[in-house]
Design an enzyme around this catalytic site. Structure first.
Site, mmCIF file in Angstrom:
data_model
loop_
_atom_site.group_PDB
_atom_site.id
_atom_site.type_symbol
_atom_site.label_atom_id
_atom_site.label_comp_id
_atom_site.label_asym_id
_atom_site.label_seq_id
_atom_site.Cartn_x
_atom_site.Cartn_y
_atom_site.Cartn_z
ATOM 1 N N GLY A 10 0.808 -1.199 0.000
ATOM 2 C CA GLY A 10 0.000 0.000 0.000
ATOM 3 C C GLY A 10 0.847 1.257 0.000
ATOM 4 O O GLY A 10 2.083 1.199 0.119
ATOM 5 N N LEU A 12 1.114 3.778 2.245
ATOM 6 C CA LEU A 12 1.825 4.038 3.489
ATOM 7 C C LEU A 12 2.797 2.921 3.824
ATOM 8 O O LEU A 12 3.912 3.191 4.292
ATOM 9 C CB LEU A 12 0.835 4.232 4.637
ATOM 10 C CG LEU A 12 1.460 4.502 6.009
ATOM 11 C CD1 LEU A 12 2.377 5.716 5.974
ATOM 12 C CD2 LEU A 12 0.380 4.668 7.066
ATOM 13 N N ALA A 59 -5.337 -2.002 5.713
ATOM 14 C CA ALA A 59 -6.736 -1.709 6.001
ATOM 15 C C ALA A 59 -7.589 -2.086 4.800
ATOM 16 O O ALA A 59 -7.114 -2.149 3.665
ATOM 17 C CB ALA A 59 -6.938 -0.230 6.320
ATOM 18 N N TYR A 60 -8.846 -2.341 5.074
ATOM 19 C CA TYR A 60 -9.861 -2.444 4.029
ATOM 20 C C TYR A 60 -10.315 -1.009 3.776
ATOM 21 O O TYR A 60 -10.977 -0.399 4.608
ATOM 22 C CB TYR A 60 -11.022 -3.303 4.525
ATOM 23 C CG TYR A 60 -12.120 -3.548 3.512
ATOM 24 C CD1 TYR A 60 -12.324 -4.815 2.968
ATOM 25 C CD2 TYR A 60 -12.977 -2.525 3.119
ATOM 26 C CE1 TYR A 60 -13.353 -5.048 2.048
ATOM 27 C CE2 TYR A 60 -13.994 -2.752 2.204
ATOM 28 C CZ TYR A 60 -14.176 -4.006 1.671
ATOM 29 O OH TYR A 60 -15.191 -4.233 0.767
ATOM 30 N N THR A 61 -9.919 -0.446 2.649
ATOM 31 C CA THR A 61 -10.133 0.987 2.405
ATOM 32 C C THR A 61 -11.138 1.285 1.290
ATOM 33 O O THR A 61 -11.292 2.444 0.905
ATOM 34 C CB THR A 61 -8.801 1.672 2.053
ATOM 35 O OG1 THR A 61 -8.226 1.029 0.910
ATOM 36 C CG2 THR A 61 -7.828 1.606 3.221
ATOM 37 N N TYR A 124 -17.185 1.712 6.624
ATOM 38 C CA TYR A 124 -15.731 1.842 6.737
ATOM 39 C C TYR A 124 -15.357 2.545 8.039
ATOM 40 O O TYR A 124 -14.505 2.074 8.802
ATOM 41 C CB TYR A 124 -15.192 2.617 5.537
ATOM 42 C CG TYR A 124 -13.755 3.058 5.677
ATOM 43 C CD1 TYR A 124 -12.716 2.136 5.672
ATOM 44 C CD2 TYR A 124 -13.434 4.420 5.808
ATOM 45 C CE1 TYR A 124 -11.397 2.539 5.808
ATOM 46 C CE2 TYR A 124 -12.128 4.824 5.931
ATOM 47 C CZ TYR A 124 -11.112 3.889 5.933
ATOM 48 O OH TYR A 124 -9.816 4.299 6.076
#
Length: 286
Positions: A10, A12, A59-61, A124
């Site tokens: 990802g 980050l 994360a699930y974004t 979310y």
């Protein structure tokens, strides 16, 4: 120190890996390595890695998709965080967890303090808030907003593509927040780790803007760098003109004063970091 970074592929996660200080034994994993929704797989991997520190940048974004897939979002954004926190509690380690401005309802008119009441509007946001609940006082929770990075999938790069394709586009003008360059966020996280910071803190680039104003700045800076052939006409539109499955907070600026106090450094304006990101993006495509 043995460090495990999740979300390696990802925005980050990659920035954290690139900014890792010398002396840290860093392992970075992605969803290809471990499905965070698979509790048994995650526990087994944590036992093998035995880190003294976990930086959870995974994360699930998919904000809109989560409206119809809240259980999977919960498994990644909350349940997996609980497993990480428990593992660190058993070994005396520390969890650094990255969360979001979406835990707030956007009804404020001043920047949200770290201890402000959470009242998420979306699936979310609810799952991210649930993940925060697993952290211990000795862990570190960092909330951030509007993250972007060179080479990533984000608003900045989407705008660059649209600005090359279209002469006119509409961008939401009544949602206010603060952009955050992932490279700078990663540096801040490592600095906070070095200073043994704990508790809840916020970090985003300095200042506030709307998505519309952000898009205008992207156009101006990208055109100056020769990344787009012209500055397109950008029209401000209302949230109601751009319907999405998930509700977004209309105001989600974060108060970062506690973070800057720990770092002892002046905040960096968001437009300065945008320029730095675009310069990096331009260099990568030359």
């Amino acid at each position: 120190m043995r460090v495990l970074i999740t979300g390696a592929t990802g925005q980050l996660g990659g920035a954290l890996l690139a900014a890792a200080p010398a002396g840290c034994d860093v392992t970075a994993i992605s969803s290809v390595d471990v499905d965070l929704a698979d509790s048994a797989m995650l526990r087994a991997r944590l036992a093998v890695e035995a880190p003294a520190l976990i930086i959870n940048a995974a994360a699930y974004t998919a904000v809109d998709k989560a409206e119809n897939d809240e259980q999977e979002a919960y498994d990644v954004n909350a349940k997996a965080v609980g497993i990480m926190a428990h593992a660190m509690a058993e070994t005396g380690g520390k969890l650094v967890h990255v969360s979001t401005d979406f835990v707030f309802d956007g009804e404020a008119n001043t920047p949200y303090l770290p201890d402000a009441k959470r009242d998420p509007l979306s699936a979310y946001g609810r799952t991210k808030a649930a993940g925060e609940n697993h952290l211990r006082p000795e862990d570190l929770l960092i909330r951030t907003s509007w993250v972007y990075e060179a080479g990533g999938s984000n608003f900045v790069r989407t705008m660059l593509r649209l600005m090359r394709e279209r002469e006119e586009l509409g961008v939401v003008a009544d949602q206010i927040g603060a952009p955050t360059w992932a490279t700078r966020l990663a540096q801040v996280i490592w600095q906070l780790v070095d200073r043994k910071a704990a508790g809840i803190h916020h970090y985003c680039d300095d200042g506030q803007t709307s998505w519309y104003e952000f898009a205008v700045a992207i156009a101006e800076e990208a055109h100056a760098l020769g990344m787009i052939p012209r500055i397109p006409k950008i029209k401000p539109i209302a949230t109601t003109d751009y319907s999405t499955p998930a509700a977004r907070p209309s105001f989600s600026v974060l108060d970062c004063s506690s973070t800057h106090a720990i770092l002892g450094e002046p905040p960096v304006p968001w437009r300065d970091n945008l320029k730095a990101m675009l310069a990096s993006e331009a260099a990568s495509i030359q």
